[in-house]
Design an enzyme around this catalytic site. Sequence first.
Site, mmCIF file in Angstrom:
data_model
loop_
_atom_site.group_PDB
_atom_site.id
_atom_site.type_symbol
_atom_site.label_atom_id
_atom_site.label_comp_id
_atom_site.label_asym_id
_atom_site.label_seq_id
_atom_site.Cartn_x
_atom_site.Cartn_y
_atom_site.Cartn_z
ATOM 1 N N ASP A 143 -5.553 0.614 12.944
ATOM 2 C CA ASP A 143 -4.396 0.186 12.168
ATOM 3 C C ASP A 143 -3.156 0.160 13.054
ATOM 4 O OD1 ASP A 143 -2.508 0.039 9.760
ATOM 5 O OD2 ASP A 143 -4.435 0.296 8.756
ATOM 6 N N ASP A 151 1.293 16.581 6.404
ATOM 7 C CA ASP A 151 0.157 16.457 5.493
ATOM 8 C C ASP A 151 -1.060 15.828 6.161
ATOM 9 O OD1 ASP A 151 -0.709 17.167 3.015
ATOM 10 O OD2 ASP A 151 0.225 15.522 1.932
ATOM 11 N N HIS A 173 2.043 1.426 7.750
ATOM 12 C CA HIS A 173 0.775 1.052 7.127
ATOM 13 C C HIS A 173 -0.348 2.022 7.483
ATOM 14 C CE1 HIS A 173 -2.845 -1.532 6.522
ATOM 15 N NE2 HIS A 173 -2.140 -2.039 5.526
ATOM 16 N N LEU A 184 -4.096 16.485 3.707
ATOM 17 C CA LEU A 184 -4.567 17.866 3.629
ATOM 18 C C LEU A 184 -4.403 18.478 2.240
ATOM 19 C CD1 LEU A 184 -2.994 19.069 7.000
ATOM 20 C CD2 LEU A 184 -5.416 18.605 6.573
ATOM 21 N N ILE A 188 1.258 20.689 -0.485
ATOM 22 C CA ILE A 188 2.416 19.797 -0.393
ATOM 23 C C ILE A 188 1.950 18.347 -0.454
ATOM 24 C CG2 ILE A 188 3.698 21.448 1.021
ATOM 25 C CD1 ILE A 188 3.192 19.538 3.423
ATOM 26 N N VAL A 190 0.481 14.906 -0.998
ATOM 27 C CA VAL A 190 -0.651 14.315 -1.710
ATOM 28 C C VAL A 190 -1.962 14.880 -1.177
ATOM 29 C CG1 VAL A 190 0.574 12.170 -2.252
ATOM 30 C CG2 VAL A 190 -0.717 12.360 -0.105
ATOM 31 N N ALA A 274 -14.240 -8.158 7.009
ATOM 32 C CA ALA A 274 -14.975 -7.641 5.846
ATOM 33 C C ALA A 274 -16.173 -8.511 5.488
ATOM 34 C CB ALA A 274 -14.040 -7.533 4.647
ATOM 35 N N ALA A 279 -20.166 -5.122 8.026
ATOM 36 C CA ALA A 279 -18.958 -4.452 7.548
ATOM 37 C C ALA A 279 -19.085 -4.221 6.048
ATOM 38 C CB ALA A 279 -17.725 -5.295 7.850
ATOM 39 N N SER A 326 -5.816 -2.896 1.421
ATOM 40 C CA SER A 326 -5.656 -1.904 2.483
ATOM 41 C C SER A 326 -5.641 -0.496 1.923
ATOM 42 C CB SER A 326 -4.347 -2.143 3.238
ATOM 43 O OG SER A 326 -4.469 -3.157 4.179
#
Length: 380
Positions: A143, A151, A173, A184, A188, A190, A274, A279, A326
């Site tokens: 990416d 996190d 992104h 994690l 804290i 997400v 994809a 894939a 994504s």
Amino acid sequence: MKKPLGKIVASTALLISVAFSSSIASAAEEAKEKYLIGFNEQEAVSEFVEQVEANDEVAILSEEEEVEIELLHEFETIPVLSVELSPEDVDALELDPAISYIEEDAEVTTMAQSVPWGISRVQAPAAHNRGLTGSGVKVAVLDTGISTHPDLNIRGGASFVPGEPSTQDGNGHGTHVAGTIAALNNSIGVLGVAPNAELYAVKVLGASGSGSVSSIAQGLEWAGNNGMHVANLSLGSPSPSATLEQAVNSATSRGVLVVAASGNSGAGSISYPARYANAMAVGATDQNNNRASFSQYGAGLDIVAPGVNVQSTYPGSTYASLNGTSMATPHVAGAAALVKQKNPSWSNVQIRNHLKNTATSLGSTNLYGSGLVNAEAATR
């Protein structure tokens, strides 16, 4: 050759009698473009490079014609060279029987353009309660890079973006994608689908959110060389690339499960990579388990996951909500990490098939593939 080379010279194995109206001097002034040259076999690449090193910044096509060429990268596991040359010289090089194709090094972009309930929807917490958190599983995020974040636990990586040697994220992104995979479980921010998975930042897209086929192919090669179990590709292009397909196939043959976004145009066909058989193509759903309006669908779609209003990590130790296939793709990559932890001897093909077999059916396979990824069912 295992790293980018400086400007050097190539000559083809055959002398090709081709008449050109332009002189060598005028050809040298023409703007060069990036191309990917595919050869019939790896040995032919070596022979071509030997010819390169035997000449002085030109490829000898005939007694009348010479062509300037710049060799950028020689791939290790697929018979391909990344080069720069004038578009006027492509036809002449294609006459070499050792060359199977020459294609433009096309631009590839991210699959999210607009600003995460999804973790619960795919039932990841149920897997966590069984002690399955992705521990010991290596996930490469191909990416825009991944920014340092409280996190996220980033274990390593590499950059294949010219002029951007750092794997830090100048776009946002990649950091967002990484959080959905493995934010994690630390009280804290997400929570990711596989919070203990090992994240690797493989930068193949620049700060603008775009990159080249050659960069992505190098990223896939890195994933195969470095023992990655899963590669998340939240990116795509409407155009096929023989080089990219070979890179996907090579990574797959080396044990990497390649998970890729279906695309965001809403069209009834999915994007590349994809669409390639090796894939795992992922589409997006909304909070009502309906296909997201932007999510591309059609033949080859494997599975779907949440891709609307997905909350995840973002550069600057912050968080953001984004939409796109994504955002759906890392839910599946994370689920794959959970399955791999539970079944360490399973191959990438077995994991892919298991995720599809345990998905929650949502209706038409044309729209939803095998259905919504279900981490709880996949880890029973």
